[in-house]
Design an enzyme around this catalytic site. Structure first.
Site: not given
Ligand SMILES: NC(=O)c1ccc[n+]([C@@H]2O[C@H](COP(=O)([O-])OP(=O)(O)OC[C@H]3O[C@@H](n4cnc5c(N)ncnc54)[C@H](OP(=O)(O)O)[C@@H]3O)[C@@H](O)[C@H]2O)c1
Length: 252
Positions: A153, A140
């Site tokens: 985070y 991130s």
């Molecule tokens: N959205 C943003 O602004 C942003 C910015 C920078 C970085 N990111 C990073 O991008 C990545 C994807 O996030 P997103 O924004 O697309 O959010 P998201 O839709 O909440 O996706 C998170 C994913 O991680 C999975 N997950 C969470 N806990 C888990 C566990 N214990 N075991 C297996 N899978 C797990 C969730 O699936 P289940 O709940 O089904 O397990 C979901 O598929 C993350 O690493 C996040 O930190 C996001």
């Protein structure tokens, strides 16, 4: 550079947000995509949408998931071309009523979850003696400078980034490249309850587009959007200014 095609790709955190979008687009482009997350139903509905998608459900916060994952992955493939370690969670620290256990919850998915996935998937990546093998970890932009309440985070993503940059050195002579993706704010379930300003917020489509455009080049970092990235580059070279003047304005 075009989108990968004809590859075996494993994506974690694929049940929603960026992981889901990447999985669907990569399957559409002709790749075999293995998808992991806890939500089995969401993974199965993706597999119903595309025959190139295979669910491998798992909870990556479980320290025992490595052996289980190794066995599950091997049921579907003997090799991997690319792993996209994207699973993540976000919780914020309330300093006047701190939940210290939360630090472990966040680290267990964002940092140790990625390492457990690597432990399970690296042997399959190494099975390919040729080809453009690639480990992609989703970090991130938050780890480039300090943000309020982001102790858990930000630290988890900083740890992940350091780990992956170090791993890149160790795997360089085997022609396995490592990329760290550093998105800015993206509209996904992870950010939907954020109650503070999210400058340069992007859609999940835009984020997936940015990642896919750079995937074939296997760069060390994939940072976007450039607008936020430029502001943070300045902030990281002037940390005193960032900590005292900018970061305090990013609270609720
Ligand atoms: N959205 C943003 O602004 C942003 C910015 C920078 C970085 N990111 C990073 O991008 C990545 C994807 O996030 P997103 O924004 O697309 O959010 P998201 O839709 O909440 O996706 C998170 C994913 O991680 C999975 N997950 C969470 N806990 C888990 C566990 N214990 N075991 C297996 N899978 C797990 C969730 O699936 P289940 O709940 O089904 O397990 C979901 O598929 C993350 O690493 C996040 O930190 C996001």
């Amino acid at each position: 550079m075009t989108t990968p095609t004809g590859e075996k790709i494993w994506i974690t955190g694929a049940s929603s947000g960026m992981g889901r979008e990447l999985a669907l687009r990569l399957a559409e482009a002709g790749n075999e995509v293995l998808v992991t997350a806890r939500n089995r139903e969401a993974l199965e509905s993706m597999a119903a949408m595309h025959s190139g998608i295979t669910p491998v459900p798992a909870d990556l916060s479980d320290p025992d998931c490595v052996v289980f994952l190794q066995e599950s992955l091997k049921q579907h493939t003997q090799v991997l071309d690319r792993m996209i370690l994207n699973a993540g969670t976000c919780e914020y620290l309330e300093i006047d009523d701190p939940d210290w256990q939360m630090m472990e919850r966040v680290m267990s998915v964002n940092y140790f979850g990625a390492i457990r996935s690597l432990a399970a998937g690296l042997p399959l990546l190494k099975q390919h003696s040729t080809g453009a093998r690639h480990i992609v970890a989703v970090g991130s932009q938050a780890s480039r400078v300090v943000f309020p309440r982001a102790e858990a985070y930000g630290a988890s993503k900083a740890a992940l980034t350091y780990f992956m940059e170090s791993l890149a050195v160790d795997l360089a002579d085997q022609n396995i490249r490592v990329s760290v993706v550093q998105p800015g704010f993206v509209e996904t379930p992870l950010t939907e309850s954020n109650d503070f300003p999210m400058p340069f917020l992007m859609s999940v489509d835009q984020a997936a587009e940015h990642i896919l455009k750079r995937l074939m080049a296997r760069p060390t970092h994939i940072r976007f959007p450039w607008s936020l990235s430029s502001v943070l580059a300045i902030g990281s070279t002037l940390p005193w200014l960032w900590r005292n003047w900018v970061a305090p304005k990013l609270t609720r």
